[in-house]
Design an enzyme around this catalytic site. Structure first.
Site, PDB file in Angstrom:
ATOM      1  N   GLU A 131     -17.253 -44.356   1.206  1.00 33.35           N
ATOM      2  CA  GLU A 131     -15.969 -45.047   1.060  1.00 33.35           C
ATOM      3  C   GLU A 131     -14.887 -44.123   1.593  1.00 33.35           C
ATOM      4  N   ALA A 134     -14.544 -41.401  -0.758  1.00 29.94           N
ATOM      5  CA  ALA A 134     -15.812 -40.880  -1.274  1.00 29.94           C
ATOM      6  C   ALA A 134     -16.789 -40.725  -0.115  1.00 29.94           C
ATOM      7  N   GLY A 135     -16.635 -39.615   0.639  1.00 25.92           N
ATOM      8  CA  GLY A 135     -17.507 -39.344   1.779  1.00 25.92           C
ATOM      9  C   GLY A 135     -18.544 -38.307   1.389  1.00 25.92           C
ATOM     10  N   SER A 136     -18.165 -37.016   1.480  1.00 24.38           N
ATOM     11  CA  SER A 136     -19.081 -35.965   1.003  1.00 24.38           C
ATOM     12  C   SER A 136     -19.341 -36.133  -0.494  1.00 24.38           C
ATOM     13  N   TRP A 160     -17.101 -46.812   7.382  1.00 20.17           N
ATOM     14  CA  TRP A 160     -17.983 -46.121   8.341  1.00 20.17           C
ATOM     15  C   TRP A 160     -19.369 -46.755   8.402  1.00 20.17           C
ATOM     16  N   ARG A 272     -28.511 -28.145  43.284  1.00 18.78           N
ATOM     17  CA  ARG A 272     -27.177 -27.683  43.694  1.00 18.78           C
ATOM     18  C   ARG A 272     -27.234 -26.255  44.252  1.00 18.78           C
ATOM     19  N   GLY A 345     -17.908 -28.695  37.347  1.00 20.64           N
ATOM     20  CA  GLY A 345     -16.952 -29.811  37.355  1.00 20.64           C
ATOM     21  C   GLY A 345     -17.640 -31.161  37.243  1.00 20.64           C
ATOM     22  N   GLU A 368     -24.697 -38.710   7.771  1.00 20.06           N
ATOM     23  CA  GLU A 368     -25.781 -38.458   6.802  1.00 20.06           C
ATOM     24  C   GLU A 368     -25.564 -37.121   6.080  1.00 20.06           C
ATOM     25  N   THR A 370     -22.293 -34.037   6.080  1.00 19.06           N
ATOM     26  CA  THR A 370     -21.858 -33.016   7.038  1.00 19.06           C
ATOM     27  C   THR A 370     -22.768 -31.792   6.914  1.00 19.06           C
TER      28      THR A 370
HETATM   29  N1  CAA Z   1     -33.689 -37.233  -4.660  1.00 21.65           N
HETATM   30  C1  CAA Z   1     -33.659 -37.984  -5.791  1.00 21.65           C
HETATM   31  N2  CAA Z   1     -32.607 -38.006  -6.620  1.00 21.65           N
HETATM   32  C2  CAA Z   1     -31.552 -37.222  -6.336  1.00 21.65           C
HETATM   33  C3  CAA Z   1     -31.523 -36.388  -5.191  1.00 21.65           C
HETATM   34  C4  CAA Z   1     -32.652 -36.432  -4.332  1.00 21.65           C
HETATM   35  N3  CAA Z   1     -32.707 -35.699  -3.211  1.00 21.65           N
HETATM   36  N4  CAA Z   1     -30.351 -35.741  -5.176  1.00 21.65           N
HETATM   37  C5  CAA Z   1     -29.662 -36.131  -6.252  1.00 21.65           C
HETATM   38  N5  CAA Z   1     -30.389 -37.041  -6.963  1.00 21.65           N
HETATM   39  C6  CAA Z   1     -29.991 -37.755  -8.185  1.00 21.65           C
HETATM   40  C7  CAA Z   1     -30.402 -37.059  -9.428  1.00 21.65           C
HETATM   41  O1  CAA Z   1     -30.686 -38.025 -10.413  1.00 21.65           O
HETATM   42  C8  CAA Z   1     -29.129 -36.318  -9.791  1.00 21.65           C
HETATM   43  O2  CAA Z   1     -29.011 -36.079 -11.157  1.00 21.65           O
HETATM   44  P1  CAA Z   1     -29.765 -34.808 -11.852  1.00 21.65           P
HETATM   45  O3  CAA Z   1     -29.478 -33.629 -10.968  1.00 21.65           O
HETATM   46  O4  CAA Z   1     -29.132 -34.735 -13.180  1.00 21.65           O
HETATM   47  O5  CAA Z   1     -31.195 -35.198 -11.856  1.00 21.65           O
HETATM   48  C9  CAA Z   1     -28.047 -37.283  -9.378  1.00 21.65           C
HETATM   49  O6  CAA Z   1     -28.564 -37.905  -8.201  1.00 21.65           O
HETATM   50  C10 CAA Z   1     -26.726 -36.625  -9.059  1.00 21.65           C
HETATM   51  O7  CAA Z   1     -26.954 -35.606  -8.116  1.00 21.65           O
HETATM   52  P2  CAA Z   1     -25.955 -34.397  -7.887  1.00 21.65           P
HETATM   53  O8  CAA Z   1     -25.521 -33.852  -9.209  1.00 21.65           O
HETATM   54  O9  CAA Z   1     -26.570 -33.479  -6.905  1.00 21.65           O
HETATM   55  O10 CAA Z   1     -24.687 -35.178  -7.240  1.00 21.65           O
HETATM   56  P3  CAA Z   1     -23.353 -34.625  -6.629  1.00 21.65           P
HETATM   57  O11 CAA Z   1     -22.269 -35.545  -7.002  1.00 21.65           O
HETATM   58  O12 CAA Z   1     -23.199 -33.163  -6.904  1.00 21.65           O
HETATM   59  O13 CAA Z   1     -23.556 -34.862  -5.031  1.00 21.65           O
HETATM   60  C11 CAA Z   1     -24.281 -34.350  -2.790  1.00 21.65           C
HETATM   61  C12 CAA Z   1     -24.536 -34.284  -4.289  1.00 21.65           C
HETATM   62  C13 CAA Z   1     -25.486 -33.660  -2.188  1.00 21.65           C
HETATM   63  C14 CAA Z   1     -23.017 -33.623  -2.357  1.00 21.65           C
HETATM   64  C15 CAA Z   1     -24.234 -35.823  -2.351  1.00 21.65           C
HETATM   65  O14 CAA Z   1     -23.038 -36.444  -2.803  1.00 21.65           O
HETATM   66  C16 CAA Z   1     -24.325 -35.997  -0.841  1.00 21.65           C
HETATM   67  O15 CAA Z   1     -25.422 -35.983  -0.281  1.00 21.65           O
HETATM   68  N6  CAA Z   1     -23.167 -36.172  -0.152  1.00 21.65           N
HETATM   69  C17 CAA Z   1     -23.170 -36.504   1.261  1.00 21.65           C
HETATM   70  C18 CAA Z   1     -23.168 -37.998   1.411  1.00 21.65           C
HETATM   71  C19 CAA Z   1     -23.999 -38.455   2.562  1.00 21.65           C
HETATM   72  O16 CAA Z   1     -24.935 -37.815   2.995  1.00 21.65           O
HETATM   73  N7  CAA Z   1     -23.664 -39.628   3.063  1.00 21.65           N
HETATM   74  C20 CAA Z   1     -24.422 -40.235   4.104  1.00 21.65           C
HETATM   75  C21 CAA Z   1     -23.953 -41.629   4.346  1.00 21.65           C
HETATM   76  S1  CAA Z   1     -25.044 -42.499   5.426  1.00 21.65           S
HETATM   77  C22 CAA Z   1     -24.603 -42.109   7.013  1.00 21.65           C
HETATM   78  O17 CAA Z   1     -23.879 -41.199   7.256  1.00 21.65           O
HETATM   79  C23 CAA Z   1     -25.150 -43.075   8.041  1.00 21.65           C
HETATM   80  C24 CAA Z   1     -25.589 -42.609   9.333  1.00 21.65           C
HETATM   81  O18 CAA Z   1     -25.830 -41.450   9.568  1.00 21.65           O
HETATM   82  C25 CAA Z   1     -25.865 -43.562  10.389  1.00 21.65           C
HETATM   83  P1  FAD Z   2     -15.001 -35.406   3.957  1.00 25.31           P
HETATM   84  O1  FAD Z   2     -15.913 -35.491   2.802  1.00 25.31           O
HETATM   85  O2  FAD Z   2     -13.560 -35.700   3.731  1.00 25.31           O
HETATM   86  O3  FAD Z   2     -15.129 -33.954   4.597  1.00 25.31           O
HETATM   87  C1  FAD Z   2     -14.112 -33.335   5.414  1.00 25.31           C
HETATM   88  C2  FAD Z   2     -14.552 -31.887   5.658  1.00 25.31           C
HETATM   89  O4  FAD Z   2     -14.623 -31.172   4.398  1.00 25.31           O
HETATM   90  C3  FAD Z   2     -15.930 -31.769   6.304  1.00 25.31           C
HETATM   91  O5  FAD Z   2     -15.968 -30.679   7.190  1.00 25.31           O
HETATM   92  C4  FAD Z   2     -16.829 -31.471   5.111  1.00 25.31           C
HETATM   93  O6  FAD Z   2     -18.008 -30.791   5.467  1.00 25.31           O
HETATM   94  C5  FAD Z   2     -15.910 -30.605   4.253  1.00 25.31           C
HETATM   95  N1  FAD Z   2     -16.317 -30.609   2.839  1.00 25.31           N
HETATM   96  C6  FAD Z   2     -16.265 -31.642   1.955  1.00 25.31           C
HETATM   97  N2  FAD Z   2     -16.738 -31.263   0.766  1.00 25.31           N
HETATM   98  C7  FAD Z   2     -17.123 -29.963   0.891  1.00 25.31           C
HETATM   99  C8  FAD Z   2     -17.715 -29.001   0.012  1.00 25.31           C
HETATM  100  N3  FAD Z   2     -18.029 -29.299  -1.239  1.00 25.31           N
HETATM  101  N4  FAD Z   2     -17.940 -27.756   0.494  1.00 25.31           N
HETATM  102  C9  FAD Z   2     -17.639 -27.423   1.773  1.00 25.31           C
HETATM  103  N5  FAD Z   2     -17.102 -28.301   2.647  1.00 25.31           N
HETATM  104  C10 FAD Z   2     -16.865 -29.548   2.215  1.00 25.31           C
HETATM  105  N6  FAD Z   2     -21.728 -43.781   5.803  1.00 25.31           N
HETATM  106  C11 FAD Z   2     -22.496 -44.759   5.284  1.00 25.31           C
HETATM  107  O7  FAD Z   2     -22.588 -44.916   4.076  1.00 25.31           O
HETATM  108  N7  FAD Z   2     -23.202 -45.581   6.095  1.00 25.31           N
HETATM  109  C12 FAD Z   2     -23.167 -45.482   7.444  1.00 25.31           C
HETATM  110  O8  FAD Z   2     -23.828 -46.268   8.147  1.00 25.31           O
HETATM  111  C13 FAD Z   2     -22.346 -44.458   8.024  1.00 25.31           C
HETATM  112  N8  FAD Z   2     -22.256 -44.334   9.365  1.00 25.31           N
HETATM  113  C14 FAD Z   2     -21.324 -43.482   9.892  1.00 25.31           C
HETATM  114  C15 FAD Z   2     -21.062 -43.509  11.274  1.00 25.31           C
HETATM  115  C16 FAD Z   2     -20.048 -42.723  11.809  1.00 25.31           C
HETATM  116  C17 FAD Z   2     -19.764 -42.791  13.276  1.00 25.31           C
HETATM  117  C18 FAD Z   2     -19.288 -41.875  10.958  1.00 25.31           C
HETATM  118  C19 FAD Z   2     -18.142 -41.036  11.498  1.00 25.31           C
HETATM  119  C20 FAD Z   2     -19.570 -41.819   9.612  1.00 25.31           C
HETATM  120  C21 FAD Z   2     -20.572 -42.617   9.060  1.00 25.31           C
HETATM  121  N9  FAD Z   2     -20.814 -42.632   7.679  1.00 25.31           N
HETATM  122  C22 FAD Z   2     -21.626 -43.606   7.144  1.00 25.31           C
HETATM  123  C23 FAD Z   2     -20.044 -41.782   6.792  1.00 25.31           C
HETATM  124  C24 FAD Z   2     -20.450 -40.310   6.840  1.00 25.31           C
HETATM  125  O9  FAD Z   2     -21.631 -40.100   6.132  1.00 25.31           O
HETATM  126  C25 FAD Z   2     -19.274 -39.490   6.278  1.00 25.31           C
HETATM  127  O10 FAD Z   2     -18.234 -39.500   7.251  1.00 25.31           O
HETATM  128  C26 FAD Z   2     -19.666 -38.072   5.935  1.00 25.31           C
HETATM  129  O11 FAD Z   2     -20.585 -38.044   4.860  1.00 25.31           O
HETATM  130  C27 FAD Z   2     -18.450 -37.184   5.614  1.00 25.31           C
HETATM  131  O12 FAD Z   2     -17.570 -37.791   4.730  1.00 25.31           O
HETATM  132  P2  FAD Z   2     -15.996 -37.833   5.065  1.00 25.31           P
HETATM  133  O13 FAD Z   2     -15.875 -38.405   6.417  1.00 25.31           O
HETATM  134  O14 FAD Z   2     -15.291 -38.509   3.957  1.00 25.31           O
HETATM  135  O15 FAD Z   2     -15.554 -36.322   5.150  1.00 25.31           O
END
Ligand code: CAA
Ligand code: FAD
Length: 384
Positions: A131, A134-136, A160, A272, A345, A368, A370
């Site tokens: 969202e 709510a990214g990272s 996204w 080249r 170039g 997926e 950062t």
């Molecule tokens: N497997 C199973 N369960 C898991 C898990 C895993 N690998 N990791 C966490 N959980 C579960 C557990 O139940 C955990 O609770 P316990 O530790 O008490 O068991 C619960 O989730 C909460 O986990 P955390 O306390 O670790 O949660 P957190 O709030 O500290 O967040 C985080 C962890 C790793 C930072 C996570 O928020 C994260 O991965 N952030 C990045 C988001 C992300 O990757 N987004 C991708 C979007 S998709 C995309 O981008 C699409 C595309 O590429 C095309």
């Molecule tokens: P932020 O969380 O705001 O991060 C900004 C910067 O702060 C980054 O450098 C980050 O690494 C850093 N940062 C944040 N927290 C920490 C920390 N704790 N410690 C150190 N550094 C930190 N999401 C979906 O759910 N489904 C999809 O299909 C999908 N597709 C995508 C396609 C594209 C082209 C893009 C751009 C994004 C997509 N995403 C999707 C979302 C993507 O997973 C997020 O953009 C990503 O997880 C980062 O979240 P954010 O953009 O809010 O960055």
């Protein structure tokens, strides 16, 4: 005792998959890649070609009418498509991402309802976790799902979302119990035709311009009760467990982009001439090429290892998947920048694909999770 000499080679099946998908990618996807990027349009030719050959979602098991390919074959497909077109590689990659929560946690009925349509290519599926606020910190999401009679009613906005507007199905994580943070999140499957499901406008991006990225809105979006994936409160864990399986697919996209750029650069410097000889004869450039290939091979090995470990359910799968995505994407960024350099170039122009590959590579360090988040995930696994 006999020691297998096949331990570190791909199986014949894997090699056959690579040969088939490389041929398809070079003949049916590569010719459109520049136009897809230039016009920021959906790679429909790629979707059609992948679907016709059964490569759009090879990971769906046979019991859901899929090809039942293993995780290594799936990353090979994604890698080979990315080698010619990064945008197109998100068709098989996101089909795996969107369907993995179901494969891991959904009821048999829900799996039967959704997965055969993905396997046949009649439908695609997206994954909606992120969202705006709510990214990272994905667990900070605000989208709400509330029970109403037999139904669930969703409200909120995901952003996204890759393939939004193209996919028919969406796996959506939403809050069902606001007091419990991660443990109060549930996963649902929403269909594009469900009332109250609205697709937002398209993001304008640096790279992967052919891959649509849009917001999706839920405006009192009503879905049947049986579209919940697993039990209420398990959605965040399912979403994270999914990423353990799919971060290697982004690693595969990254190494595909890097390999594509290296292949173009090698071809170029062998042709080249400057200072009366081929560029390939300069040792300074030879060393660059050696470093590029070495880094790609190291990353590829880790990507395949992580993909296999996730599928086997190895204890270190979370660490390996994060490490594979992180290393491969950092390698992709470095290698594609160097490929532009090797073409001089020409590399900076759209007459060659390396500048596109460089722009496409950047996203692999961001989505997926950062690479900062990957390091956080790795460190937590190592130190727990
Ligand atoms: N497997 C199973 N369960 C898991 C898990 C895993 N690998 N990791 C966490 N959980 C579960 C557990 O139940 C955990 O609770 P316990 O530790 O008490 O068991 C619960 O989730 C909460 O986990 P955390 O306390 O670790 O949660 P957190 O709030 O500290 O967040 C985080 C962890 C790793 C930072 C996570 O928020 C994260 O991965 N952030 C990045 C988001 C992300 O990757 N987004 C991708 C979007 S998709 C995309 O981008 C699409 C595309 O590429 C095309
Ligand atoms: P932020 O969380 O705001 O991060 C900004 C910067 O702060 C980054 O450098 C980050 O690494 C850093 N940062 C944040 N927290 C920490 C920390 N704790 N410690 C150190 N550094 C930190 N999401 C979906 O759910 N489904 C999809 O299909 C999908 N597709 C995508 C396609 C594209 C082209 C893009 C751009 C994004 C997509 N995403 C999707 C979302 C993507 O997973 C997020 O953009 C990503 O997880 C980062 O979240 P954010 O953009 O809010 O960055």
């Amino acid at each position: 005792t006999a020691i297998s000499t096949d331990l570190f080679t791909l199986t014949e099946d894997h090699r056959a998959v690579r040969e088939a998908i490389r041929d398809l990618a070079e003949h049916e996807i590569a010719p459109h890649a520049a136009d897809v990027d230039e016009r920021e349009r959906y790679p429909i030719e790629a979707q059609k070609a992948l679907t016709a050959a059964g490569f759009q979602a090879v990971h769906i098991p046979e019991e859901y009418e899929g090809a039942g390919a293993d995780a290594v074959a799936t990353v090979i497909v994604i890698e080979e498509v990315a080698r010619v077109c990064g945008s197109s590689s998100l068709i098989p990659a996101v089909n795996k991402l969107g369907s993995m929560p179901l494969l891991l946690s959904a009821s048999e009925e829900l799996k039967q309802q959704v997965l055969p349509s993905i396997a046949s290519g009649e439908a695609m599926i997206s994954y909606a976790l992120s969202e705006r606020e709510a990214g990272s910190d994905a667990a900070a999401m605000r989208t709400r799902a509330v029970r109403d009679g037999d139904d669930w009613v969703l409200n909120g906005t995901k952003c996204w979302i890759t393939n939004a507007g193209v996919s028919s199905w969406y796996t959506v994580m939403a809050v069902t119990d606001p007091d419990k943070r991660a443990k109060g999140i549930s996963a649902f499957v929403v269909h594009a035709d469900d009332p109250g499901f609205v697709v937002g406008s398209k993001e304008r991006k640096l790279g992967i311009k052919g891959s649509p990225t849009r917001e999706i809105h839920f405006e009192n979006c009503r879905i049947p009760g049986d579209r919940i994936v697993g039990e209420p409160g398990t959605g965040f864990a399912t979403a994270m467990a999914t990423l353990d399986h799919t971060r290697p697919t982004i690693g595969a996209q990254a190494i595909g982009l890097a390999q594509g750029a290296l292949d173009v650069a090698i071809g170029y410097i062998k042709e080249r001439r400057q200072f009366g000889r081929h560029l390939a004869e300069f040792q300074g450039l030879q060393f660059m090429v050696a470093d590029m290939a070495m880094q790609i091979d190291a990353a590829r090995t880790l990507v395949y290892q992580a993909a296999a470990a996730a599928e086997r359910g190895d204890a270190n799968k979370t660490y390996l998947s994060a490490a594979a995505k992180c290393l491969a994407s950092d390698v992709a960024m470095k290698v594609t920048v160097d490929a532009v350099q090797l073409l001089g170039g020409a590399g900076y122009t759209r007459d060659f694909p390396v500048e596109r590959m460089m722009r496409d590579a950047k996203i692999t360090q961001i989505y997926e999770g950062t690479n900062q988040v990957q390091r956080l995930v790795m460190a937590r696994a190592l130190l727990k």
